[in-house]
Enzyme design. Structure first.
Site, short mmCIF file in Angstrom:
data_model
loop_
_atom_site.label_atom_id
_atom_site.label_comp_id
_atom_site.label_asym_id
_atom_site.label_seq_id
_atom_site.Cartn_x
_atom_site.Cartn_y
_atom_site.Cartn_z
N GLY A 82 -38.07 -45.82 -75.27
CA GLY A 82 -38.14 -45.71 -76.72
C GLY A 82 -39.09 -46.72 -77.34
O GLY A 82 -38.90 -47.16 -78.47
N GLY A 94 -40.63 -46.29 -80.93
CA GLY A 94 -39.79 -46.40 -82.11
C GLY A 94 -39.92 -47.76 -82.77
O GLY A 94 -40.63 -48.65 -82.29
N ASP A 112 -37.74 -50.36 -83.11
CA ASP A 112 -37.30 -51.50 -82.32
C ASP A 112 -38.18 -51.70 -81.10
O ASP A 112 -38.49 -52.83 -80.72
CB ASP A 112 -35.85 -51.31 -81.87
CG ASP A 112 -34.88 -51.38 -83.04
OD1 ASP A 112 -35.32 -51.52 -84.19
OD2 ASP A 112 -33.66 -51.29 -82.80
N ALA A 139 -32.93 -42.79 -77.59
CA ALA A 139 -31.70 -42.09 -77.95
C ALA A 139 -32.01 -40.98 -78.94
O ALA A 139 -33.08 -40.96 -79.57
CB ALA A 139 -30.69 -43.05 -78.58
N GLU A 146 -22.31 -47.93 -85.79
CA GLU A 146 -21.66 -46.65 -86.08
C GLU A 146 -20.44 -46.43 -85.19
O GLU A 146 -19.57 -45.61 -85.51
CB GLU A 146 -22.65 -45.50 -85.90
CG GLU A 146 -23.74 -45.43 -86.96
CD GLU A 146 -23.25 -44.95 -88.31
OE1 GLU A 146 -22.26 -44.20 -88.34
OE2 GLU A 146 -23.85 -45.32 -89.33
N TYR A 148 -22.83 -38.72 -82.74
CA TYR A 148 -23.73 -39.82 -82.37
C TYR A 148 -22.92 -41.06 -81.99
O TYR A 148 -23.15 -41.68 -80.94
CB TYR A 148 -24.67 -40.14 -83.53
CG TYR A 148 -25.42 -41.44 -83.37
CD1 TYR A 148 -26.48 -41.55 -82.47
CD2 TYR A 148 -25.07 -42.57 -84.11
CE1 TYR A 148 -27.18 -42.75 -82.32
CE2 TYR A 148 -25.75 -43.77 -83.96
CZ TYR A 148 -26.80 -43.85 -83.07
OH TYR A 148 -27.47 -45.04 -82.91
N LYS A 208 -22.45 -43.06 -78.31
CA LYS A 208 -22.78 -44.47 -78.15
C LYS A 208 -21.59 -45.28 -77.62
O LYS A 208 -21.77 -46.24 -76.87
CB LYS A 208 -23.28 -45.04 -79.47
CG LYS A 208 -24.72 -44.67 -79.80
CD LYS A 208 -25.68 -45.29 -78.81
CE LYS A 208 -27.12 -45.20 -79.24
NZ LYS A 208 -28.04 -45.93 -78.34
N ARG A 264 -39.73 -48.32 -89.87
CA ARG A 264 -38.62 -47.38 -89.78
C ARG A 264 -39.14 -45.97 -90.00
O ARG A 264 -40.07 -45.75 -90.76
CB ARG A 264 -37.58 -47.73 -90.84
CG ARG A 264 -36.24 -47.01 -90.73
CD ARG A 264 -35.64 -47.19 -89.37
NE ARG A 264 -34.21 -47.49 -89.40
CZ ARG A 264 -33.43 -47.34 -88.35
NH1 ARG A 264 -33.90 -46.86 -87.21
NH2 ARG A 264 -32.16 -47.66 -88.41
#
Length: 343
Positions: free
Chosen positions: A8, A11, A13, A82, A127, A149, A153, A184
């Site tokens: 990832g 993205g 991060d 993800a 979350e 989601y 996780k 973002r």
């Protein structure tokens, strides 16, 4: 030179983490999907595209993961890949579980087989706490996932913990509360707010449309949190950590802060789905509530307790949410003014 593999990496991060690790002297390998075109705009914006090596990794294929680990022999793996949209997870729950949980089992097994000395950072999420109503959530707080989601996780989080305990792997779960930045994705609510307010500040008349603006989140700056990820991986012993500011504000307040950065003064009127916000300086309608954006199961408040990270990692966020909202609003305003695409 240590080698880090970041899934990832394109993205938010992934890009900030890659820059941090490059500055720390790492060789950085980033993964891309076989079937996907690679959009490196975040890496481009940070000026590190040419310093990152890209490898094709399909997280749904165990043999591919094995071969990549055997080829690169990374010292550290940061699993940031993800299906990360809460709303989409209600529409695609099975794929979300496959991509977010089963894929982590594949990665853990590959590490166990190829080299148990490889360290793994697993991106968990606030979350997972979902409907918990306590003032703040820490590492020992109960999980109560309220979306597919979040369920996926939790499964990945527990799998990572199990491999750490059963196979003595160096595995860390980073339970990160909401962290945002100018990098973002435009689909996320904070960027949706700042891009639309920037558009309005430049003369557009179409109001911003949001769902539940009274939901409260603990928002921090993504780059601060990526530094925390690396701190977790450089300890002598693996452990799980919450990263958060410890303060939550509403979506409404985030809108107000971003609007103020663009010289708008908002006044709210009405209730529920009839509520609107106008700029008192111009009289223009800036925001309308759209029930289409309500979630099937809303999480009203999430606040994190990062005291363990403060004590053991000497980590603390540096950018406040007010500074963050202003930073993002100004960046999107300048992007739109220059004619750049919003990504």
């Amino acid at each position: 030179m240590k080698t880090a593999l970041i899934t990832g990496i394109t993205g938010q991060d992934g890009a900030y983490l890659a820059r941090h690790l490059i500055n720390e002297g790492y060789r950085v390998i980033g993964t891309k999907r076989r079937s996907a075109s690679t959009n490196t705009w975040r890496l481009d914006e940070l000026g590190i595209t040419e310093r990152v090596e890209l490898a094709t990794v399909e997280m749904l294929e165990f043999g591919n993961i094995l071969s990549v680990l055997q080829e690169f022999r990374p010292d550290e793996i940061y699993n940031l890949a993800a299906q990360s949209f809460v709303g989409v997870s209600f529409e695609q729950p099975i794929f979300t579980m496959e991509a977010n949980a089963v894929a982590v089992y594949r990665l853990l097994e590959a590490i166990r087989i190829v080299d148990p000395e490889i360290r793994l950072y697993q991106a968990s999420t606030s979350e997972m706490y979902g409907g918990i109503t306590t003032e703040s959530c820490g590492e020992t707080s109960r999980f109560y996932p309220k979306s597919p989601y979040a369920v996926s996780k939790v499964a990945a989080h527990m799998a990572t913990t199990n491999y750490r305990e059963a196979h003595q792997l160096f595995c860390c779960n980073g339970i990160l509360f909401n962290h945002e930045s100018p990098l973002r994705g435009a689909e996320f609510v904070t960027r949706k707010i700042t891009t639309n307010l920037a558009r309005l500040a430049l003369g557009d008349d179409r109001p911003l449309r949001l769902g539940n603006i009274d939901a409260r989140r603990d928002w921090g700056y993504a780059e601060d949190y990526c530094h925390g990820m690396h701190l977790m991986m450089t300890r002598d012993n693996p452990a799980d950590y919450v990263l958060a500011t410890g303060t939550a504000i509403s979506v409404r307040d985030f809108v107000i802060h971003a609007a103020e950065a663009l010289d708008m003064q908002l006044e709210f009127d009405g209730e529920g789905s009839e509520e609107t916000a106008h700029d008192t300086r111009t009289g223009r309608c800036i925001l309308r509530i759209d029930p289409e954006h309500y979630r099937p199961a809303e999480v009203n408040t999430l606040i994190g307790d990062a005291s363990k990270a403060r004590q053991e990692l000497d980590w603390a966020p540096k950018i406040s949410v007010v500074e963050l909202a202003g930073m993002m609003a100004h960046k999107d305003y300048n992007r739109l003014k220059s004619g750049a695409a919003i990504l």
